[in-house]
Design an enzyme around this catalytic site. Structure first.
Site, PDB file in Angstrom:
ATOM      1  N   THR A   1       0.816  -1.218   0.000  1.00 53.50           N
ATOM      2  CA  THR A   1       0.000   0.000   0.000  1.00 53.50           C
ATOM      3  C   THR A   1       0.849   1.268   0.000  1.00 53.50           C
ATOM      4  OG1 THR A   1      -1.802  -1.144   1.087  1.00 53.50           O
ATOM      5  CG2 THR A   1      -1.757   1.227   1.339  1.00 53.50           C
TER       6      THR A   1
ATOM      7  N   THR B   1       1.463  -4.589   4.203  1.00 50.64           N
ATOM      8  CA  THR B   1       1.247  -4.966   5.608  1.00 50.64           C
ATOM      9  C   THR B   1       0.657  -6.359   5.766  1.00 50.64           C
ATOM     10  OG1 THR B   1      -0.896  -3.869   5.546  1.00 50.64           O
ATOM     11  CG2 THR B   1       0.961  -2.584   6.399  1.00 50.64           C
ATOM     12  N   ASP B   2       0.016  -6.885   4.699  1.00 49.96           N
ATOM     13  CA  ASP B   2      -0.676  -8.178   4.843  1.00 49.96           C
ATOM     14  C   ASP B   2       0.251  -9.284   5.338  1.00 49.96           C
ATOM     15  OD1 ASP B   2      -2.750  -6.767   3.683  1.00 49.96           O
ATOM     16  OD2 ASP B   2      -3.244  -8.329   2.220  1.00 49.96           O
TER      17      ASP B   2
ATOM     18  N   SER C   1       1.738  -7.485  -0.944  1.00 48.71           N
ATOM     19  CA  SER C   1       2.411  -8.566  -0.212  1.00 48.71           C
ATOM     20  C   SER C   1       1.532  -9.808  -0.121  1.00 48.71           C
ATOM     21  CB  SER C   1       2.847  -8.105   1.177  1.00 48.71           C
ATOM     22  OG  SER C   1       1.761  -7.940   2.039  1.00 48.71           O
TER      23      SER C   1
HETATM   24  N1  ASP Z   1      -2.950  -3.982   2.646  1.00 52.46           N
HETATM   25  C1  ASP Z   1      -1.680  -4.282   2.184  1.00 52.46           C
HETATM   26  C2  ASP Z   1      -0.646  -3.212   2.465  1.00 52.46           C
HETATM   27  O1  ASP Z   1      -0.750  -2.587   3.427  1.00 52.46           O
HETATM   28  C3  ASP Z   1      -1.571  -4.805   0.849  1.00 52.46           C
HETATM   29  C4  ASP Z   1      -0.303  -5.586   0.822  1.00 52.46           C
HETATM   30  O2  ASP Z   1      -0.036  -6.281   1.773  1.00 52.46           O
HETATM   31  O3  ASP Z   1       0.462  -5.416  -0.100  1.00 52.46           O
HETATM   32  O4  ASP Z   1       0.285  -3.009   1.762  1.00 52.46           O
END
Ligand code: ASP
Length: 290
Positions: free
Chosen positions: A12, A87-88, A54
């Site tokens: 993100t 973050t995932d 991710s």
């Molecule tokens: N929600 C996720 C992020 O914070 C998407 C990911 O993991 O790429 O990046």
């Protein structure tokens, strides 16, 4: 002046809405560094490693990230490394990096909850904080860290606990190690460091380990399917302190006898796993070879 290298992998923090409004990773390391305020006293280098959400990463990608970090740590002039990441699955990458980290210099993983196109996104602040931590002598000898929402967390034990909150991460059982605000890095607790593991080799990329969750009525079907798909190890996300039921215990015995490693864990986020109960509980699972 300290030198910090920012390795970007997507997520993100580097995402914007694409042609169909779905948010996708677009920005590279130089874009991220270009819009981040970091102290005058730090030289920041930008390196692209991956550019993806991710949720897409596999073990080969995790090894690519680990090798990119190791390559920067080969450079004696580098004081710290930052990895920007979705973050995932940030916790998986941070944990792998920590398992093999054998260096006093900080490696700091960060990301964002709000994409790069929103006016009040958290990416620039999180990245600025991560750079400050990576450049800080206070953060040496702490292993791999997660800097997010003004908090410094240990890689080991940190989990994403909220899908949208500005601070989605919590260091389970251990608690945060410190804080970072406007370049001021404070470490209030130092993590216990384990002996580092050797760096992952190509064999890591297809070492299949599946996670099987247990719940009321769970039978052996998913465990059997994991082994049939080639799993060399299965992690049981068991109930409570580490319990299952008689059917699952029977399947665990069969698969352990067949050479599969079964690790007993819990679907409960905090606290130890212990063999306490019979009747399909943890005592029986451990006797079956878990
Ligand atoms: N929600 C996720 C992020 O914070 C998407 C990911 O993991 O790429 O990046």
């Amino acid at each position: 002046m300290p030198i910090v290298v920012v390795l970007s992998t997507g997520g993100t923090i580097s995402s914007r809405p694409g042609h169909d409004d779905a948010v996708v990773s677009t920005d590279g390391a130089a874009d991220l560094v270009g819009r981040t305020a970091h102290g005058d006293g730090v030289v920041v280098e930008a390196v692209d490693v991956l550019r993806t959400g991710s949720y897409n990463l596999d073990l080969a990608a995790l090894r690519t990230i680990a090798e990119a970090v190791a390559a920067q740590l080969e450079r004696p002039e580098v004081d710290g490394v930052v990895v920007t990441h979705g973050t995932d699955t940030l916790e998986e990458t941070a944990f792998l990096l920590d398992l093999v980290h054998d260096d006093p210099r900080p490696v700091v993983v960060t990301g964002a909850q709000r994409s790069a196109d929103v006016a009040d996104g958290d990416g620039p602040r999180n990245l600025g904080d991560a750079v400050a931590v990576a450049a800080s002598p206070h953060a040496r000898d702490c292993g791999v860290l997660v800097a997010f929402g003004g908090t410094i967390l240990p890689a080991r034990g940190t989990r994403k606990m909220h899908t949208t909150a500005a601070q989605p991460f919590r260091a389970l059982d251990a608690g945060p190690l410190g804080t970072v605000a406007d370049g001021d890095v404070r470490i209030t607790q130092r993590p216990e460091r384990l002996k580092p593991l050797p760096a992952a080799t190509a064999a890591f990329d297809d070492a299949r380990v599946d996670v099987v969750s247990l719940y009321p009525g769970a039978d052996a079907a998913l465990l059997d399917a994991a082994v049939a798909a080639g799993a060399r190890g299965v992690v049981l996300a068991a109930t409570g302190i580490g319990n299952a039921n008689a059917t699952v215990v029977g399947a665990v015995r069969r698969h352990v006898d067949g050479g599969v490693v079964v690790a007993l864990s819990s679907r409960v986020p905090e606290g130890p796993v212990q063999p306490v109960y019979g009747d399909g509980g943890g005592v029986d699972l451990v006797r079956a070879g878990a």
